[in-house]
Design an enzyme around this catalytic site. Structure first.
Site, mmCIF file in Angstrom:
data_model
loop_
_atom_site.group_PDB
_atom_site.id
_atom_site.type_symbol
_atom_site.label_atom_id
_atom_site.label_comp_id
_atom_site.label_asym_id
_atom_site.label_seq_id
_atom_site.Cartn_x
_atom_site.Cartn_y
_atom_site.Cartn_z
ATOM 1 N N ASN A 1 0.843 -1.203 0.000
ATOM 2 C CA ASN A 1 0.000 0.000 0.000
ATOM 3 C C ASN A 1 0.876 1.252 0.000
ATOM 4 O O ASN A 1 2.105 1.157 -0.030
ATOM 5 C CB ASN A 1 -0.961 -0.027 1.194
ATOM 6 N N PHE B 1 -4.044 4.137 14.548
ATOM 7 C CA PHE B 1 -4.056 5.183 13.521
ATOM 8 C C PHE B 1 -5.029 4.765 12.427
ATOM 9 O O PHE B 1 -5.208 3.564 12.177
ATOM 10 C CB PHE B 1 -2.648 5.382 12.930
HETATM 11 N N1 CTP Z 1 -4.103 -2.717 12.238
HETATM 12 C C1 CTP Z 1 -3.351 -3.768 12.720
HETATM 13 N N2 CTP Z 1 -3.425 -4.998 12.132
HETATM 14 C C2 CTP Z 1 -4.233 -5.202 11.076
HETATM 15 C C3 CTP Z 1 -5.003 -4.128 10.556
HETATM 16 C C4 CTP Z 1 -4.903 -2.899 11.162
HETATM 17 O O1 CTP Z 1 -2.615 -3.584 13.690
HETATM 18 N N3 CTP Z 1 -4.280 -6.392 10.527
HETATM 19 C C5 CTP Z 1 -4.020 -1.416 12.933
HETATM 20 C C6 CTP Z 1 -3.346 -0.300 12.149
HETATM 21 O O2 CTP Z 1 -1.966 -0.247 12.424
HETATM 22 C C7 CTP Z 1 -4.080 0.933 12.655
HETATM 23 C C8 CTP Z 1 -5.451 0.426 13.009
HETATM 24 O O3 CTP Z 1 -5.350 -0.994 13.142
HETATM 25 O O4 CTP Z 1 -3.523 1.423 13.837
HETATM 26 C C9 CTP Z 1 -6.502 0.757 12.013
HETATM 27 O O5 CTP Z 1 -6.129 0.252 10.760
HETATM 28 P P1 CTP Z 1 -7.168 0.210 9.573
HETATM 29 O O6 CTP Z 1 -6.564 -0.479 8.397
HETATM 30 O O7 CTP Z 1 -7.710 1.586 9.378
HETATM 31 O O8 CTP Z 1 -8.299 -0.660 10.265
HETATM 32 P P2 CTP Z 1 -9.023 -1.937 9.895
HETATM 33 O O9 CTP Z 1 -9.387 -2.582 11.178
HETATM 34 O O10 CTP Z 1 -8.230 -2.762 8.951
HETATM 35 O O11 CTP Z 1 -10.335 -1.370 9.221
HETATM 36 P P3 CTP Z 1 -10.682 -1.017 7.689
HETATM 37 O O12 CTP Z 1 -9.468 -1.334 6.856
HETATM 38 O O13 CTP Z 1 -11.844 -1.871 7.387
HETATM 39 O O14 CTP Z 1 -11.009 0.442 7.701
#
Ligand code: CTP
Length: 402
Positions: A210, A332
């Site tokens: 990403n 975040f």
């Molecule tokens: N995060 C994590 N492990 C994952 C996915 C996300 O630790 N497998 C953490 C990221 O580092 C960030 C937070 O969760 O601090 C939010 O990440 P985000 O990608 O926005 O959240 P998701 O739970 O994946 O929700 P979505 O992608 O559906 O918005």
């Protein structure tokens, strides 16, 4: 950014070829808002002239303790009392030996003995001189006496040799001085940070990743170190240097996939604060190929990728924090719409006390950001600023929570 606004720095130069870097250092300290007064040893004047340093700082340079321009003729007292910090660059082996012993037979050593303010030394010398047990003893003594030692580093030396003893570059010394002035609000605390993207393989040469640059997580690592914390930075694939690398103080673990990041995090859960800044892939490719997928073999069929959910690192740490009362977890989020609502929902879903949301559609890779910091019953905006400045604000806020 004027990080040194109003700070009074007594820049003391001893003799050494690295003195040429100090012209640039003086300029950059001033650009950051510091007031710089230069003192030079007689030896230093053979490498840089007082005229150069006076022209750069706009102040007369002092070389002798008998300088009659100081009304009471006590240059050592007057100069040291006016300073918030004394910065010795370059610091020769001889000067460090004198200071560690408390000798005072010239202007700079006398200033150091008479000082009330903190002292930073930036060593510069030939590698044999640095490695000499006497110098090592003196550096250890300075450290014990509460002196901050910046560098040296290893590399090619003016004498033609290669090794430890080379003075840090002007920009590194500047970073060291700015760090020195940050409040040590996380002293004795341990901070764990994930940063950057993850990379999920499709085959040995292709993968899914990403747009995360890692800049925010790396800036937080710097701000946490500046605040006196012990820092472990777990980074996905990104091309950033470890912040304040010359200090050797940030522990960095490089990982590739979300699963690797998860196990690196779970094997270090002793932190007081966890910043989950990484943009972790939600899925990995279940049917990743061990060999490069060839177009001919796939024929006219486009390969179909099957996805499988990755572990949620932040949720796993939050689960452990619920039992062990630490770390304090900060998530975040980069959302494209309904920022505050989505961010608050995410905070609750992950069971964490704080979630930081990027304001703005696409801040990936930029040096600046604008943040919305969401807690259970409040939210606050951090106005647009560079990521290091925002990180320092966040660190101050967190220090009040733990
Ligand atoms: N995060 C994590 N492990 C994952 C996915 C996300 O630790 N497998 C953490 C990221 O580092 C960030 C937070 O969760 O601090 C939010 O990440 P985000 O990608 O926005 O959240 P998701 O739970 O994946 O929700 P979505 O992608 O559906 O918005």
């Amino acid at each position: 950014m004027n990080s040194l606004q109003g700070k009074k720095i007594l820049l003391a130069m001893s003799g050494g070829i690295a003195a040429f870097k100090v012209a640039e250092l003086a300029r950059s300290l001033i650009q950051e808002g510091a007031e710089v007064q230069v003192a030079m040893s007689e030896a230093a004047t053979h490498f840089m002239t007082p005229v150069t340093m006076q022209a750069l700082t706009g102040k007369p340079v002092y070389v002798s303790q008998w300088d009659a321009r100081i009304p009471n003729n006590m240059a050592h007292i007057e100069l040291s009392r006016q300073a918030d910090v004394i910065l010795i660059a370059p610091a020769s082996a001889d000067l460090m030996a004198k200071i560690s012993l408390g000798l005072a037979d010239d202007l700079i050593s006398t200033i150091c003995l008479a000082k009330e303010c903190p002292l930073i030394v930036v060593p510069a010398m030939n590698k044999q001189m640095w490695d000499n047990p006497a110098t090592q003893r003196n550096v250890a003594q300075l450290d014990k006496d509460g002196v901050t030692v910046l560098g040296p580093t290893s590399g090619s030396q003016a004498c033609g040799e290669n090794g430890m003893g080379r003075m840090l570059e002007a920009h590194q010394i500047l970073e060291g001085v700015i760090s020195f002035f940050q409040e040590k609000v996380l002293k004795g605390k341990k901070v764990l940070i994930t940063a950057g993207p993850t990379y999920e393989a499709i085959d040995p040469v292709r993968g899914i990743t990403n747009k995360s640059s890692g800049k925010m997580g790396f800036a937080l690592a710097q701000a946490a170190l500046e605040a006196g914390a012990e820092v472990h930075l777990i980074a996905g694939p990104c091309h950033l240097n470890t912040p304040l690398e010359f200090t050797g103080k940030i522990q960095r673990t490089n990982v590739t996939s979300a699963k690797e990041m998860h196990s690196a995090v779970m094997s270090d859960l002793t932190a007081d604060v966890f910043f989950s800044v990484a943009a972790v892939a939600d899925w990995h490719v279940k049917n990743a190929s061990a060999q490069k997928i060839k177009k001919e073999v796939a024929g006219s069929n486009t390969p179909t990728l099957e996805f499988e959910l990755n572990p949620d690192i932040l949720a796993s740490v939050a689960e452990s924090a619920a039992k062990n009362k630490k770390p304090y977890c900060v998530g975040f989020a980069a959302e494209t719409n309904d920022l505050e609502r989505h961010a608050q929902e995410k905070r609750i879903k992950k069971n964490i006390p704080m979630l930081v949301a990027n304001i703005g559609p696409d801040t990936f890779g930029l040096d600046e950001n604008e943040l919305l910091v969401i807690e259970e019953s409040s939210s606050q905006r951090f106005e647009k600023a560079d990521k290091l400045h925002l990180s320092r604000q966040l660190i101050r806020l967190i220090s009040k929570k733990i």
